[in-house]
Structure formats: structure tokens, C-alpha cells
Write a protein that holds these residues in place. Structure first.
Motif, PDB file in Angstrom:
ATOM      1  N   ARG A 151      40.973 -32.657  43.182  1.00  0.00           N
ATOM      2  CA  ARG A 151      40.398 -34.430  43.052  1.00  0.00           C
ATOM      3  C   ARG A 151      41.550 -35.725  43.147  1.00  0.00           C
ATOM      4  O   ARG A 151      41.259 -36.397  42.628  1.00  0.00           O
ATOM      5  CB  ARG A 151      41.016 -33.666  41.467  1.00  0.00           C
ATOM      6  N   SER A 152      42.737 -35.269  43.516  1.00  0.00           N
ATOM      7  CA  SER A 152      43.953 -36.229  42.978  1.00  0.00           C
ATOM      8  C   SER A 152      43.364 -36.334  44.313  1.00  0.00           C
ATOM      9  O   SER A 152      43.964 -38.298  44.683  1.00  0.00           O
ATOM     10  CB  SER A 152      45.272 -35.504  43.765  1.00  0.00           C
ATOM     11  N   ASP A 153      43.333 -36.571  45.297  1.00  0.00           N
ATOM     12  CA  ASP A 153      43.038 -36.688  46.999  1.00  0.00           C
ATOM     13  C   ASP A 153      41.985 -36.559  47.671  1.00  0.00           C
ATOM     14  O   ASP A 153      41.850 -37.424  48.899  1.00  0.00           O
ATOM     15  CB  ASP A 153      44.622 -36.838  47.563  1.00  0.00           C
ATOM     16  N   GLY A 154      40.996 -35.811  46.898  1.00  0.00           N
ATOM     17  CA  GLY A 154      39.653 -34.765  47.765  1.00  0.00           C
ATOM     18  C   GLY A 154      40.145 -34.520  49.763  1.00  0.00           C
ATOM     19  O   GLY A 154      39.026 -34.112  50.513  1.00  0.00           O
ATOM     20  N   GLU A 155      41.432 -34.004  49.521  1.00  0.00           N
ATOM     21  CA  GLU A 155      41.247 -33.304  50.763  1.00  0.00           C
ATOM     22  C   GLU A 155      41.503 -31.571  50.869  1.00  0.00           C
ATOM     23  O   GLU A 155      40.982 -31.272  49.159  1.00  0.00           O
ATOM     24  CB  GLU A 155      43.265 -33.112  50.931  1.00  0.00           C
ATOM     25  N   ARG A 156      41.030 -30.870  51.098  1.00  0.00           N
ATOM     26  CA  ARG A 156      39.703 -29.651  50.998  1.00  0.00           C
ATOM     27  C   ARG A 156      41.074 -28.640  50.409  1.00  0.00           C
ATOM     28  O   ARG A 156      42.200 -28.576  50.735  1.00  0.00           O
ATOM     29  CB  ARG A 156      39.390 -28.802  52.129  1.00  0.00           C
ATOM     30  N   ALA A 157      40.628 -28.172  49.608  1.00  0.00           N
ATOM     31  CA  ALA A 157      41.430 -26.382  49.456  1.00  0.00           C
ATOM     32  C   ALA A 157      41.484 -25.701  49.296  1.00  0.00           C
ATOM     33  O   ALA A 157      42.571 -24.346  49.900  1.00  0.00           O
ATOM     34  CB  ALA A 157      41.762 -26.238  47.078  1.00  0.00           C
ATOM     35  N   TRP A 158      40.119 -24.940  49.622  1.00  0.00           N
ATOM     36  CA  TRP A 158      39.286 -24.015  50.287  1.00  0.00           C
ATOM     37  C   TRP A 158      37.946 -24.704  50.488  1.00  0.00           C
ATOM     38  O   TRP A 158      37.308 -24.681  50.075  1.00  0.00           O
ATOM     39  CB  TRP A 158      39.560 -23.235  49.489  1.00  0.00           C
ATOM     40  N   SER A 159      37.380 -23.666  51.328  1.00  0.00           N
ATOM     41  CA  SER A 159      35.867 -23.868  51.732  1.00  0.00           C
ATOM     42  C   SER A 159      35.481 -21.249  51.495  1.00  0.00           C
ATOM     43  O   SER A 159      36.594 -21.177  52.564  1.00  0.00           O
ATOM     44  CB  SER A 159      35.357 -24.119  52.477  1.00  0.00           C
ATOM     45  N   SER A 160      34.718 -21.352  51.235  1.00  0.00           N
ATOM     46  CA  SER A 160      33.954 -20.207  51.757  1.00  0.00           C
ATOM     47  C   SER A 160      32.340 -20.409  52.072  1.00  0.00           C
ATOM     48  O   SER A 160      31.528 -20.860  51.937  1.00  0.00           O
ATOM     49  CB  SER A 160      33.847 -19.890  50.092  1.00  0.00           C
ATOM     50  N   ASP A 161      31.998 -19.123  53.076  1.00  0.00           N
ATOM     51  CA  ASP A 161      30.610 -19.124  53.739  1.00  0.00           C
ATOM     52  C   ASP A 161      29.863 -17.635  53.170  1.00  0.00           C
ATOM     53  O   ASP A 161      29.211 -17.881  54.004  1.00  0.00           O
ATOM     54  CB  ASP A 161      31.529 -19.276  54.983  1.00  0.00           C
ATOM     55  N   LYS A 162      30.476 -17.091  51.965  1.00  0.00           N
ATOM     56  CA  LYS A 162      29.971 -15.943  52.224  1.00  0.00           C
ATOM     57  C   LYS A 162      28.259 -16.568  51.734  1.00  0.00           C
ATOM     58  O   LYS A 162      28.008 -15.542  51.679  1.00  0.00           O
ATOM     59  CB  LYS A 162      31.053 -15.024  50.643  1.00  0.00           C
ATOM     60  N   LEU A 163      27.556 -17.173  51.222  1.00  0.00           N
ATOM     61  CA  LEU A 163      26.903 -17.773  50.524  1.00  0.00           C
ATOM     62  C   LEU A 163      25.809 -18.544  51.300  1.00  0.00           C
ATOM     63  O   LEU A 163      25.020 -19.347  51.132  1.00  0.00           O
ATOM     64  CB  LEU A 163      27.053 -17.921  49.272  1.00  0.00           C
ATOM     65  N   ARG A 164      26.129 -18.845  52.646  1.00  0.00           N
ATOM     66  CA  ARG A 164      25.611 -19.720  53.483  1.00  0.00           C
ATOM     67  C   ARG A 164      24.294 -19.522  53.958  1.00  0.00           C
ATOM     68  O   ARG A 164      23.513 -18.751  53.829  1.00  0.00           O
ATOM     69  CB  ARG A 164      26.246 -19.578  54.962  1.00  0.00           C
ATOM     70  N   TYR A 165      23.230 -20.534  54.012  1.00  0.00           N
ATOM     71  CA  TYR A 165      21.842 -20.438  53.892  1.00  0.00           C
ATOM     72  C   TYR A 165      21.702 -19.732  52.389  1.00  0.00           C
ATOM     73  O   TYR A 165      20.182 -20.137  53.054  1.00  0.00           O
ATOM     74  CB  TYR A 165      21.828 -20.356  55.825  1.00  0.00           C
ATOM     75  N   ARG A 166      22.245 -19.589  51.668  1.00  0.00           N
ATOM     76  CA  ARG A 166      21.461 -19.376  50.312  1.00  0.00           C
ATOM     77  C   ARG A 166      20.224 -20.824  49.302  1.00  0.00           C
ATOM     78  O   ARG A 166      19.905 -20.378  47.941  1.00  0.00           O
ATOM     79  CB  ARG A 166      21.956 -18.283  49.577  1.00  0.00           C
ATOM     80  N   SER A 167      20.663 -21.329  49.883  1.00  0.00           N
ATOM     81  CA  SER A 167      19.568 -22.921  49.215  1.00  0.00           C
ATOM     82  C   SER A 167      20.081 -22.763  47.433  1.00  0.00           C
ATOM     83  O   SER A 167      19.538 -22.499  46.495  1.00  0.00           O
ATOM     84  CB  SER A 167      18.381 -23.112  49.384  1.00  0.00           C
ATOM     85  N   LEU A 168      21.768 -22.547  47.486  1.00  0.00           N
ATOM     86  CA  LEU A 168      22.686 -23.236  46.402  1.00  0.00           C
ATOM     87  C   LEU A 168      22.474 -24.459  45.654  1.00  0.00           C
ATOM     88  O   LEU A 168      21.634 -25.275  45.791  1.00  0.00           O
ATOM     89  CB  LEU A 168      24.325 -23.150  47.087  1.00  0.00           C
ATOM     90  N   SER A 169      22.582 -23.627  44.029  1.00  0.00           N
ATOM     91  CA  SER A 169      22.460 -25.116  43.339  1.00  0.00           C
ATOM     92  C   SER A 169      23.560 -25.647  43.531  1.00  0.00           C
ATOM     93  O   SER A 169      24.457 -25.287  43.892  1.00  0.00           O
ATOM     94  CB  SER A 169      22.304 -24.335  42.219  1.00  0.00           C
ATOM     95  N   ALA A 170      24.136 -27.013  42.579  1.00  0.00           N
ATOM     96  CA  ALA A 170      24.768 -27.250  42.096  1.00  0.00           C
ATOM     97  C   ALA A 170      26.072 -26.258  41.426  1.00  0.00           C
ATOM     98  O   ALA A 170      25.484 -25.534  40.631  1.00  0.00           O
ATOM     99  CB  ALA A 170      24.646 -28.438  41.079  1.00  0.00           C
ATOM    100  N   PRO A 171      27.082 -26.581  41.101  1.00  0.00           N
ATOM    101  CA  PRO A 171      28.587 -25.322  40.942  1.00  0.00           C
ATOM    102  C   PRO A 171      28.729 -25.779  39.252  1.00  0.00           C
ATOM    103  O   PRO A 171      27.894 -26.839  38.816  1.00  0.00           O
ATOM    104  CB  PRO A 171      29.505 -25.443  41.037  1.00  0.00           C
ATOM    105  N   LEU A 172      29.078 -24.752  38.576  1.00  0.00           N
ATOM    106  CA  LEU A 172      29.674 -25.137  37.339  1.00  0.00           C
ATOM    107  C   LEU A 172      30.489 -24.501  36.927  1.00  0.00           C
ATOM    108  O   LEU A 172      30.869 -23.978  37.436  1.00  0.00           O
ATOM    109  CB  LEU A 172      28.692 -24.631  35.787  1.00  0.00           C
ATOM    110  N   VAL A 173      31.534 -24.938  36.595  1.00  0.00           N
ATOM    111  CA  VAL A 173      32.996 -24.852  36.275  1.00  0.00           C
ATOM    112  C   VAL A 173      32.817 -23.414  35.073  1.00  0.00           C
ATOM    113  O   VAL A 173      32.324 -24.524  33.714  1.00  0.00           O
ATOM    114  CB  VAL A 173      34.328 -25.760  36.618  1.00  0.00           C
ATOM    115  N   ALA A 174      33.392 -22.572  34.635  1.00  0.00           N
ATOM    116  CA  ALA A 174      32.767 -21.461  33.642  1.00  0.00           C
ATOM    117  C   ALA A 174      34.127 -21.220  33.451  1.00  0.00           C
ATOM    118  O   ALA A 174      34.358 -19.838  34.244  1.00  0.00           O
ATOM    119  CB  ALA A 174      32.002 -20.887  33.584  1.00  0.00           C
ATOM    120  N   GLY A 175      35.375 -21.199  32.921  1.00  0.00           N
ATOM    121  CA  GLY A 175      36.427 -19.642  32.634  1.00  0.00           C
ATOM    122  C   GLY A 175      37.471 -20.361  34.347  1.00  0.00           C
ATOM    123  O   GLY A 175      37.607 -21.216  34.658  1.00  0.00           O
TER     124      GLY A 175
END
Length: 381
Positions: free
Chosen positions: A298-322
Motif C-alpha cells: 500500500r505504501s508504494d505500489g510495489e508487488r508483494a506477491w502473486s499467485s497463478d493457482k486460479l488463472r482463467y477462472r473469471s475471478l470476482s473482486a476480493p475481500l479481506v477477511a481475517g
């Protein structure tokens, strides 16, 4: 990309170039070369959750926002049904048939709920009864924003309209020059202190909620390309806000953060997603158009991580929960990923149809809603 002609009643005679609506790019990877969705691997649940209730609302065929107020959630169906549910039990607190198809919703402040119909009407409701209806000059695809005893509506002609929450009397309209293309997708409206923050094309704008005057503008993305389609820029919901820090996504262009107290851009980074973002005080989370899940600092927009485990599954916007990032997919699964590294923690099932709105958290209940109208409540075990 699907282009659909659209001529707002009050603008067809005055605007030399007809306004068009661009459908959300659900079919970006369509055709014979469509990539196959990532296969879901067996998963040991590292975060325990169980389905505690289910309900039904009717098919969802419009950009729905599930509205949360305390332990209640407001949902709606495309055919005109609006329901307020107890998030602990799933039972109806009330249900109302507006008898007209819905184009955008649901907005609410805990008392008044509001939607926009396909007939370009803003409809306000309270305690299971209709309060008022008011006609708009253009269609809307963003849920009304209800705050301060007023209902604010962002329309497809880039106008922002304010109505008295109890009477429906129009208070003001702020009209900006309209681009030839607009997204047929939920946009951005929220309050930061005493400022109404609205997405107008590729900019965040701070408006005075009393009269609609613009106090500041901050660019998240700028038009580029050689034709109107390539030059389309629009901000999409959902939004991540921490204090005065507001972070948003520009459709298939960038992710950026703004200081809404000063109206200044903090940073903007290229990103190719079509859905909104979520976050906490440290990280932002989003899904790219190819299904890659990304975390940015959040501080500077640099990537912290990425995951391709759900690629091409037409994903929704995310929610932070716990400690989880919660994301729905096109086959009705709700995925829980680790906020720290994107590893998969659990997978929850619904009715097999696409998750139709970004999941929400009401109290300790995770609520997901499907295209076929299933509403599901999950609780930690």
C-alpha cells in the motif's frame, strides 16, 4: 468486447457522438483459443469454515453490490426483488418486489436502501416499503451511495445526482463532459470525511456533498491508444480505504492510491485487472484479467506477491477477511488465500453458478451470492 449503442434520453440530441456502453470483458479470452481454467487441486483446509445457511433471491444479471449494515445484508435480483437478510441466520428481515428490472444496486446506510432500475429510476426503500422513485436522464450501473440522509447516483453520462433520502427531491446535479465510451460495470462512490469521492473516467474526484462542487481531482489512469475503445478509462469498484488513503483500480490500466484529504495522487502502477480491489493498512489485493491474484504494498505500489493457482477462472473482486483474501470464481467456488503469500487456505462451494458479486463480511459471517440467485452464509468453525 461487446459494444451496445446507448442514447440517454436527454443527451441524444445534444451530443454529436452517441454514448456507448462497453460490457465487462468477461469474454476477454473467448473464442477457440480460450485458455483452460486452472485445475483445482485437492486442498487441505488450513482455515476452517462451514456453510451455516442459504437463501435465494433470483437470478443476478446486473452489477450487484451486496450492502452490509451491522449484521444485515441487502441483496437484489435482476427481476426487481430486493431483500434485507439477517446475516446470522439468513432469514428475511423484509423482501420487496419492485415489479421492474434492476440495473444497479444495492446502496444503503442502515436505514434507507436504494437501487436503480433499467427504466432509469432511482428507487429508495425503508423497512420493506418503497419511499420514492425519481427519473434519471441516463442509465446507471453503479449502486447508489446513501449517506447523510441523501442518495447519490453516478450515471453513465458521468453525471452525479443527489436526492433527499426521505422525499426524493433532487438537491443538485454535477455534470462532467461525457466520453464516447463508458463501462457497463460498477464504478466508484464513497465518503471520506465530509467529501464525496467519485470515479469520473480515469480520475478520482472529491465533491462537496452539499452542492456538488468539485474540490479536487486526481488522475489514476489517462486515455491511451488510437481509437475510442483503446482510449477507454474507467475506475471500477470495489475500493480499499484506510483513513484518507483511497486505493482504486482503473479498468485494464492501473492500480493507484490517493490522499483524499489533499486530493493528491500518491502512486499509480500498471495493472491489467477488470475488477476492484481490497486491502488493509499494509497490502492491497486484486485479480488480474487472466486470474492471477496480486498483492501490492500500500505504501508504494510495489508487488508483494502473486499467485497463478486460479488463472482463467473469471475471478470476482476480493475481500479481506481475517487472515484471508476471499475471492469467488465462475464455477461457484469461494477461495480463501493467505494474505501473506497467496497460498490456498480453503475452498467453499455454492450452487455451481458464477459468484455474481464480490463476497462480503457481515459480523462473523462470510456472504457469497451466485448468478443463479443463491445466497450463502459461511462461518468459521
Amino acid at each position: 468486447m461487446i459494444l451496445k449503442p446507448f442514447r440517454p434520453l436527454a443527451y441524444a440530441a445534444r451530443v454529436p457522438l452517441a454514448i456507448f456502453l462497453v460490457a465487462m470483458l468477461a469474454g476477454c479470452f473467448g473464442g477457440s483459443n480460450k485458455p483452460q481454467p486452472a485445475e483445482l487441486q485437492p486442498l487441505a483446509a488450513l482455515v476452517s469454515a462451514r456453510q451455516s445457511w442459504s437463501s435465494r433471491i433470483g437470478q443476478v444479471n446486473f452489477p450487484l453490490d451486496v450492502n452490509v449494515s451491522g449484521n444485515s445484508v441487502a441483496v437484489a435480483s435482476g427481476d426487481g426483488t430486493v431483500a434485507l437478510l439477517d446475516a446470522q441466520t439468513g432469514r428475511d428481515l423484509w423482501r420487496l418486489d419492485l415489479k421492474t428490472p434492476i440495473a444497479a444496486g444495492v446502496g444503503g446506510d442502515g436505514k434507507v436502501l436504494a437501487v436503480v432500475t433499467k427504466a432509469n429510476e432511482v428507487v429508495a426503500m425503508q423497512d420493506g416499503r418503497e419511499l420514492w422513485r425519481q427519473k434519471l436522464k441516463a442509465q446507471a450501473f453503479t449502486a447508489p451511495f446513501v449517506a447523510g440522509a441523501r442518495v447519490f447516483v453516478l450515471a453513465a453520462d458521468r453525471s452525479v445526482n443527489a436526492f433527499d433520502g426521505q422525499t426524493g427531491r433532487k438537491l443538485w446535479t454535477q455534470q462532467r463532459p461525457s466520453e464516447p465510451l463508458v463501462l457497463r460495470q460498477s464504478g466508484v462512490m464513497l465518503a471520506v470525511g465530509d467529501t464525496l469521492v467519485v470515479g469520473l473516467a480515469g480520475r478520482l474526484a472529491g465533491l462537496n456533498p452539499s452542492n456538488g462542487s468539485i474540490q479536487w481531482e486526481a488522475p489514476i489512469a489517462s486515455p491511451r491508444g488510437i481509437n475510442d475503445v483503446e482510449r477507454l478509462v474507467d475506475l471500477v469498484g470495489r475500493v480499499s480505504r484506510v483513513g484518507n488513503n483511497v486505493c482504486v483500480r482503473a479498468f485494464q490500466a492501473s492500480v493507484g492510491c490517493v490522499d483524499a484529504a489533499r486530493g493528491s495522487l500518491l502512486w499509480s502502477k500498471p495493472a491489467q485487472g477488470v475488477q476492484g480491489i481490497s486491502g488493509d493498512d499494509r497490502l492491497l489485493f486484486g485479480t488480474e484479467a487472466d486470474g492471477t491474484v496480486v498483492a501490492w504494498r500500500r505504501s508504494d505500489g510495489e508487488r508483494a506477491w502473486s499467485s497463478d493457482k486460479l488463472r482463467y477462472r473469471s475471478l470476482s473482486a476480493p475481500l479481506v477477511a481475517g487472515q484471508s483474501v476471499v475471492i469467488g470464481d465462475a464455477t461457484g467456488f469461494v477461495h480463501l488465500l493467505s494474505r501473506e503469500d497467496g497460498s490456498l487456505l480453503n475452498r467453499l462451494s455454492t450452487d455451481g453458478s458464477a459468484i455474481a458479486a464480490a463476497p462480503v463480511l457481515a459480523g462473523n459471517t462470510l456472504v457469497a451470492l451466485t448468478h443463479n440467485g443463491g445466497v450463502y452464509g459461511f462461518k468459521p468453525e
